[in-house]
Design a protein around this motif. Structure first.
Motif, PDB file in Angstrom:
ATOM      1  N   ASP A 158      53.101 -84.195 -72.106  1.00 15.68           N
ATOM      2  CA  ASP A 158      52.162 -84.936 -73.182  1.00 15.68           C
ATOM      3  C   ASP A 158      52.265 -86.763 -72.506  1.00 15.68           C
ATOM      4  O   ASP A 158      53.384 -87.380 -72.396  1.00 15.68           O
ATOM      5  N   ASP A 159      51.166 -87.187 -71.950  1.00 12.30           N
ATOM      6  CA  ASP A 159      50.923 -88.395 -72.454  1.00 12.30           C
ATOM      7  C   ASP A 159      51.726 -88.901 -70.633  1.00 12.30           C
ATOM      8  O   ASP A 159      52.756 -89.703 -71.370  1.00 12.30           O
ATOM      9  N   PRO A 160      51.480 -88.682 -69.808  1.00 14.83           N
ATOM     10  CA  PRO A 160      52.223 -88.916 -68.305  1.00 14.83           C
ATOM     11  C   PRO A 160      52.603 -90.083 -68.322  1.00 14.83           C
ATOM     12  O   PRO A 160      51.613 -91.108 -68.524  1.00 14.83           O
ATOM     13  N   ASN A 161      54.159 -90.501 -67.858  1.00 17.10           N
ATOM     14  CA  ASN A 161      54.125 -91.623 -67.337  1.00 17.10           C
ATOM     15  C   ASN A 161      54.884 -91.812 -66.617  1.00 17.10           C
ATOM     16  O   ASN A 161      56.074 -92.746 -66.258  1.00 17.10           O
ATOM     17  N   ALA A 162      55.011 -91.062 -65.591  1.00 15.98           N
ATOM     18  CA  ALA A 162      55.730 -90.522 -63.941  1.00 15.98           C
ATOM     19  C   ALA A 162      54.490 -89.139 -62.929  1.00 15.98           C
ATOM     20  O   ALA A 162      53.954 -88.716 -63.988  1.00 15.98           O
ATOM     21  N   VAL A 163      55.160 -89.578 -62.387  1.00 16.25           N
ATOM     22  CA  VAL A 163      54.109 -88.688 -61.154  1.00 16.25           C
ATOM     23  C   VAL A 163      55.146 -88.402 -60.709  1.00 16.25           C
ATOM     24  O   VAL A 163      55.685 -88.168 -60.148  1.00 16.25           O
ATOM     25  N   VAL A 164      55.104 -86.417 -60.361  1.00 18.69           N
ATOM     26  CA  VAL A 164      56.126 -86.122 -59.724  1.00 18.69           C
ATOM     27  C   VAL A 164      54.586 -84.873 -58.877  1.00 18.69           C
ATOM     28  O   VAL A 164      53.662 -84.250 -59.082  1.00 18.69           O
ATOM     29  N   VAL A 165      55.321 -84.958 -57.328  1.00 14.95           N
ATOM     30  CA  VAL A 165      54.527 -84.537 -56.910  1.00 14.95           C
ATOM     31  C   VAL A 165      54.834 -83.317 -55.966  1.00 14.95           C
ATOM     32  O   VAL A 165      56.176 -84.060 -55.358  1.00 14.95           O
ATOM     33  N   GLY A 166      54.431 -82.715 -55.549  1.00 16.57           N
ATOM     34  CA  GLY A 166      55.495 -80.794 -55.092  1.00 16.57           C
ATOM     35  C   GLY A 166      53.710 -80.212 -53.543  1.00 16.57           C
ATOM     36  O   GLY A 166      52.879 -81.039 -53.672  1.00 16.57           O
ATOM     37  N   LEU A 167      54.332 -79.448 -53.450  1.00 16.72           N
ATOM     38  CA  LEU A 167      52.921 -78.745 -52.892  1.00 16.72           C
ATOM     39  C   LEU A 167      52.443 -78.176 -53.855  1.00 16.72           C
ATOM     40  O   LEU A 167      52.350 -76.735 -54.577  1.00 16.72           O
TER      41      LEU A 167
END
Length: 259
Positions: free
Chosen positions: A108-117
């Motif tokens: 909730d209310d994100p403060n990071a970005v995680v990228v996968g496929l």
């Protein structure tokens, strides 16, 4: 050059090395049985973000591979560990099938970005949301930055180009947790009771599997299956310790030459 120590551990890539989607590389199951007869610790290391560890194990078991869950070390595991260390709330750009590996992580209310496929999430609105979060100071965490991977119908874009696009747009650098990062290989070896010089990696990705392992102090065997393309051997320096046609041939070399 100092003499190499006896081999104690073998790290094995999964997709492209043991299997391609729901098809095993011919002879790979039998080769794994042979490798298990040797006095080495085996770890399966993968950058896959298309499915959680449980589903991945189920797929491999159906293909006839004798693998235990605690032998698998994934970039999803490494990403989760980092999120817990940083105590952040991620915007998860990962496939729905990978979400079980993040159970319990607040989003909730994100403060990071995680990228996968995550092909279904790589659309303008979602990428723009990630872009805005990063501009506001959220760390960009790449589960890995593979350029492409092998599917039954050919090569397909990996998450790397999308991570690179976010880096370019925000003038920032991603924290990469999967292969080819040195910390990934060292973490995979943890508990195996050996130094990097006593380990070898087998994989189809010259940069991420072989180059990453060799940068961590291991030897690397490149196999000409999966995403391998002619002249991949020339893309890293030092060159792979060895290039083999497939996983069974790599196992044969280990059993005959390295033990």
């Amino acid at each position: 050059m100092a003499a190499r120590r006896a081999l104690k551990a073998v790290l094995v890539d999964l997709s492209g090395t043991l299997h391609i989607e729901d098809s095993a590389v011919p002879g790979a199951q039998e080769a794994l049985k042979r490798l298990r007869s040797a006095p080495v610790t085996i770890r399966f290391v993968t950058n896959t973000t298309k499915e959680c560890k449980r589903d991945l194990l189920e797929r491999l078991t159906k293909l006839g591979f004798d693998i235990a869950e605690n032998e698998i070390f994934t970039s999803l595991t490494a990403a989760r560990n980092l999120l817990e260390q940083k105590q952040v709330r991620p915007l998860l750009l990962v496939d729905d099938k990978a979400l079980p590996d993040f159970t319990g992580i607040a989003t909730d209310d994100p403060n990071a970005v995680v990228v996968g496929l995550a092909p279904e999430r790589f659309h303008y609105e979602m990428m723009n949301r990630a872009f805005q979060l990063i501009l506001d100071g959220a760390p960009l965490i790449a589960i890995h930055k593979a350029r492409y991977f092998k599917k039954k119908d050919g090569l397909a874009l990996g998450p790397g180009p999308f991570v690179t696009g976010l880096e370019y747009a925000t003038d920032t650098k991603a924290i990469v947790v999967g292969k080819p990062e040195k910390t990934f290989f060292l973490e995979a070896l943890r508990g195996a009771g050996c130094a990097p010089e006593e380990a070898i990696m087998i994989g189809d990705d010259c940069r991420d599997d072989v180059g990453g392992a060799q940068n961590a102090g291991m030897r690397g065997i490149l196999v000409r299956t999966g995403k391998y393309r002619p002249a991949d051997e020339d893309k890293i320096n030092p060159a792979p310790y060895l290039t083999c046609e497939n996983f069974p041939e790599a196992v044969e070399h280990i059993l005959e030459r390295l033990l």
